[in-house]
Design a protein around this motif. Structure first.
Motif, mmCIF file in Angstrom:
data_model
loop_
_atom_site.group_PDB
_atom_site.id
_atom_site.type_symbol
_atom_site.label_atom_id
_atom_site.label_comp_id
_atom_site.label_asym_id
_atom_site.label_seq_id
_atom_site.Cartn_x
_atom_site.Cartn_y
_atom_site.Cartn_z
ATOM 1 N N ARG B 29 0.337 -1.270 0.120
ATOM 2 C CA ARG B 29 0.306 -0.052 -0.032
ATOM 3 C C ARG B 29 0.618 0.995 -0.302
ATOM 4 O O ARG B 29 1.944 1.206 0.218
ATOM 5 C CB ARG B 29 -1.130 -0.210 1.170
ATOM 6 N N CYS B 30 0.621 2.176 -0.552
ATOM 7 C CA CYS B 30 1.115 3.518 -0.318
ATOM 8 C C CYS B 30 0.715 4.196 0.852
ATOM 9 O O CYS B 30 0.308 3.871 1.067
ATOM 10 C CB CYS B 30 0.752 4.754 -1.764
ATOM 11 N N ILE B 31 2.083 4.731 0.969
ATOM 12 C CA ILE B 31 2.322 5.560 2.401
ATOM 13 C C ILE B 31 1.646 7.290 2.542
ATOM 14 O O ILE B 31 0.657 6.891 3.290
ATOM 15 C CB ILE B 31 3.307 5.776 3.070
ATOM 16 N N ARG B 32 1.089 7.070 1.059
ATOM 17 C CA ARG B 32 0.507 8.684 1.191
ATOM 18 C C ARG B 32 -0.563 8.838 0.816
ATOM 19 O O ARG B 32 -1.434 9.541 2.022
ATOM 20 C CB ARG B 32 1.946 9.506 0.297
ATOM 21 N N CYS B 33 -1.025 7.952 0.032
ATOM 22 C CA CYS B 33 -2.467 7.809 -0.148
ATOM 23 C C CYS B 33 -4.067 6.538 0.210
ATOM 24 O O CYS B 33 -4.699 6.376 0.161
ATOM 25 C CB CYS B 33 -3.218 8.279 -1.159
ATOM 26 N N ASP B 34 -2.808 6.004 0.356
ATOM 27 C CA ASP B 34 -3.218 4.564 1.381
ATOM 28 C C ASP B 34 -3.666 3.302 0.137
ATOM 29 O O ASP B 34 -4.956 2.225 0.020
ATOM 30 C CB ASP B 34 -4.084 4.538 1.867
ATOM 31 N N ALA B 35 -3.413 3.366 -1.180
ATOM 32 C CA ALA B 35 -4.359 3.022 -2.450
ATOM 33 C C ALA B 35 -3.502 2.076 -2.393
ATOM 34 O O ALA B 35 -1.710 1.493 -2.188
ATOM 35 C CB ALA B 35 -3.989 3.332 -3.466
ATOM 36 N N VAL B 36 -3.599 0.654 -2.850
ATOM 37 C CA VAL B 36 -3.049 -0.369 -3.140
ATOM 38 C C VAL B 36 -2.199 -0.518 -4.715
ATOM 39 O O VAL B 36 -2.436 0.095 -5.385
ATOM 40 C CB VAL B 36 -4.128 -1.937 -3.273
ATOM 41 N N ILE B 37 -0.571 -0.946 -4.559
ATOM 42 C CA ILE B 37 0.489 -0.677 -5.666
ATOM 43 C C ILE B 37 0.766 -1.195 -6.342
ATOM 44 O O ILE B 37 0.566 -1.641 -7.491
ATOM 45 C CB ILE B 37 1.397 0.466 -4.930
ATOM 46 N N GLU B 38 0.396 -2.267 -5.748
ATOM 47 C CA GLU B 38 0.523 -3.654 -5.589
ATOM 48 C C GLU B 38 1.102 -4.740 -5.069
ATOM 49 O O GLU B 38 0.331 -5.308 -4.221
ATOM 50 C CB GLU B 38 2.429 -4.191 -6.088
ATOM 51 N N ARG B 39 -0.082 -5.939 -5.637
ATOM 52 C CA ARG B 39 -0.593 -7.217 -5.233
ATOM 53 C C ARG B 39 0.656 -8.616 -5.880
ATOM 54 O O ARG B 39 0.660 -8.469 -6.687
ATOM 55 C CB ARG B 39 -2.294 -7.361 -5.639
ATOM 56 N N SER B 40 0.244 -9.100 -4.703
ATOM 57 C CA SER B 40 1.192 -10.783 -5.072
ATOM 58 C C SER B 40 0.493 -11.402 -6.335
ATOM 59 O O SER B 40 -0.507 -10.877 -6.221
ATOM 60 C CB SER B 40 1.442 -11.425 -4.491
ATOM 61 N N ARG B 41 1.633 -11.747 -7.742
ATOM 62 C CA ARG B 41 0.212 -12.562 -8.173
ATOM 63 C C ARG B 41 0.136 -13.580 -7.689
ATOM 64 O O ARG B 41 0.613 -14.255 -7.388
ATOM 65 C CB ARG B 41 0.988 -12.372 -9.797
ATOM 66 N N ARG B 42 -1.277 -13.969 -8.235
ATOM 67 C CA ARG B 42 -2.296 -15.146 -7.829
ATOM 68 C C ARG B 42 -1.893 -16.135 -8.787
ATOM 69 O O ARG B 42 -1.899 -17.612 -8.507
ATOM 70 C CB ARG B 42 -3.361 -14.791 -8.272
ATOM 71 N N PHE B 43 -1.411 -15.807 -10.466
ATOM 72 C CA PHE B 43 -1.027 -16.898 -10.873
ATOM 73 C C PHE B 43 -0.094 -16.405 -12.058
ATOM 74 O O PHE B 43 0.178 -15.330 -12.666
ATOM 75 C CB PHE B 43 -2.815 -17.678 -12.028
ATOM 76 N N ASN B 44 0.429 -18.335 -12.469
ATOM 77 C CA ASN B 44 1.655 -17.773 -13.538
ATOM 78 C C ASN B 44 0.509 -17.839 -14.902
ATOM 79 O O ASN B 44 0.049 -18.200 -15.091
ATOM 80 C CB ASN B 44 2.932 -18.554 -13.070
ATOM 81 N N VAL B 45 1.628 -18.064 -15.811
ATOM 82 C CA VAL B 45 1.492 -17.988 -17.257
ATOM 83 C C VAL B 45 0.404 -19.177 -17.283
ATOM 84 O O VAL B 45 -0.701 -18.815 -18.210
ATOM 85 C CB VAL B 45 2.278 -17.564 -17.751
ATOM 86 N N GLU B 46 1.101 -20.615 -17.237
ATOM 87 C CA GLU B 46 0.139 -21.245 -17.089
ATOM 88 C C GLU B 46 -1.421 -21.366 -16.672
ATOM 89 O O GLU B 46 -1.578 -21.902 -17.460
ATOM 90 C CB GLU B 46 0.647 -22.709 -16.757
ATOM 91 N N GLN B 47 -1.339 -20.735 -15.645
ATOM 92 C CA GLN B 47 -2.645 -21.228 -15.002
ATOM 93 C C GLN B 47 -4.071 -20.248 -15.292
ATOM 94 O O GLN B 47 -4.665 -20.274 -15.644
ATOM 95 C CB GLN B 47 -2.297 -20.662 -13.336
ATOM 96 N N LEU B 48 -3.017 -18.711 -16.017
ATOM 97 C CA LEU B 48 -3.829 -17.659 -16.458
ATOM 98 C C LEU B 48 -4.665 -18.334 -17.968
ATOM 99 O O LEU B 48 -5.598 -18.484 -18.263
ATOM 100 C CB LEU B 48 -3.141 -16.806 -16.609
#
Ligand code: ZN
Ligand code: ZN
Lengths: 205, 203
Positions: B29-48
């Motif tokens: 999360r962003c310290i300044r505005c609290d938005a999510v800036i990055e999530r861990s990826r759920r799926f790799n290319v094969e799964q997607l």
């Protein structure tokens, strides 16, 4: 904790398409080739334009009927509010509340929130920046749920087609309602939330 | 100047951070505005890719079969998604049929086609022809794809009609429910990892 630096201080700017940190003077993202801007172009003017258009469309969307129902004897036309009231009177208060939230509460809230954001940004206000940033993200997330009523009318009108017995047809109001939703979505997309934070620094064009 | 892909910029307030590896299920999360800036990826290319193929099949089912049947005094009727869009295409209000068609049929369709194309090549480790244009289109399509709203709309329609006639869900509705979940899983931001995965050249 000390605040992180702004992109401008590091002479970079964000590509909204691929997330690449482009050099600030680039007109095109070096990775995905889409145009990049330090701030969305004419953000405030465009947001105002779409917002005002959506408020204007909101009047016919609520006063004109959205649906015509003919059942056995005679037909009746429903506006959005009369549809909500009908659900309420037939005891399905949960659906009545759901449609009320999607069709009335959400659009009205979007008008208020976007209006507030625009005015505070134009005044370069430093008031409740974090909260305003959250409000914007909230509006972005809930915006498209207002399409609910349009899709309900579509499904119902496609199903109930028994010539003599009963038919349901869409009416002009639903067009305006759909346009309200599209306009508010475009308005929210045109707004650049980074403008909220620009009030902290004075030397931004 | 540090290597640029290591920088991550908050799109809501322009704060710059150094990218840090995220554990599964974590979000930065962003310290300044609290938005999510990055999530861990759920799926790799094969799964997607596998999920995209599943979504393609579900899309065909959702559109080929009726989503609902109704009956009233011996008469019965059914409607598909396409017929629902057509029901709006009447005279002056045809414009709204275009919006609805985009929201519940064309946006998901193009998302599936583009993802299939991009991921199919990524699956064998290549950058698909027209990769950049496809990725741009995917970003622009995302807000207009409204299957989850449509699903809720159909449920409301069922309850609305259940009072006056017999309503039963069709195969299309079940397929659509699954398609909605699949689209939410595949059309999110995970796809952006392809830029790094495939080491797309930087001009
Ligand atoms: Zn880019
Ligand atoms: Zn931020």
């Amino acid at each position: 904790m000390s605040k992180p630096p702004y992109a401008r201080e590091l002479k970079v700017c964000l590509c909204h398409i691929c997330g690449f940190a482009c050099p600030q003077d680039a007109h095109e993202c070096p990775r995905c080739f889409s145009p990049v801007h330090v701030r969305k172009t004419n953000s405030l003017a465009r947001t105002w334009a779409f917002l005002i258009a959506s408020i204007i469309f909101y009047v016919p969307a609520n006063t004109l009927p959205v649906m015509y129902t003919s059942m056995f004897s005679g037909g009746s036309e429903n506006t959005i509010m009369s549809g909500v009231i009908e659900f309420w009177q037939h005891g399905s208060w949960d659906i009545a509340i759901l449609i009320f939230i999607a069709s009335v509460a959400v659009p009205c809230m979007k008008f208020c929130v976007l209006g507030t954001l625009l005015i505070t940004c134009q005044r370069r206000s430093c008031w409740a920046m974090r909260e305003r940033a959250k409000l914007y993200r909230f509006v972005e997330v809930i915006g498209y749920w207002s399409m609910l009523d349009v899709l309900v009318v579509a499904v119902v009108a496609a199903l109930v087609q028994f010539r003599a017995l009963s038919t349901i047809e869409p009416r002009l109001g639903i067009l305006f309602f759909g346009l309200v939703v599209v306009m508010t979505m475009l308005s929210a997309m045109s707004f650049d939330p980074r403008l909220i934070w620009d009030a902290e620094v004075n030397d931004v064009e | 100047m540090p290597q640029q892909p290591d920088w991550i910029i908050c799109e809501h307030c322009d704060s710059v951070y150094h990218r840090r590896p995220l554990a599964r299920g974590e979000a930065a999360r962003c310290i300044r505005c609290d938005a999510v800036i990055e999530r861990s990826r759920r799926f790799n290319v094969e799964q997607l890719f596998a999920l995209t193929l599943a979504a393609a099949i579900m899309f065909i089912f959702a559109n080929a079969f009726p989503i609902m049947h109704i009956s009233l005094q011996g008469l019965s009727n059914e409607a598909t998604l396409w017929e629902s869009v057509q029901a709006l295409a009447q005279g002056r209000i045809t414009l709204i049929a275009l919006v609805a068609g985009l929201a519940i049929i064309f946006a998901p369709l193009f998302q599936i086609l583009l993802l299939g194309w991009v991921l199919g090549y990524a699956y064998v480790g290549e950058i698909a022809p027209g990769f950049r244009a496809c990725m741009r289109a995917l970003e622009h399509l995302r807000p207009w794809s409204m299957l989850e709203v449509c699903l809720l709309g159909i449920l409301v329609a069922i309850i609305k009609l259940a009072g006056m006639l017999n309503v039963s869900p069709g195969i299309g509705l079940w397929a659509m429910a699954m398609l909605t979940v699949l689209i939410i899983l595949i059309a999110g931001r995970d796809i952006r990892y392809l830029w790094d995965d495939l080491k797309v050249p930087i001009a």
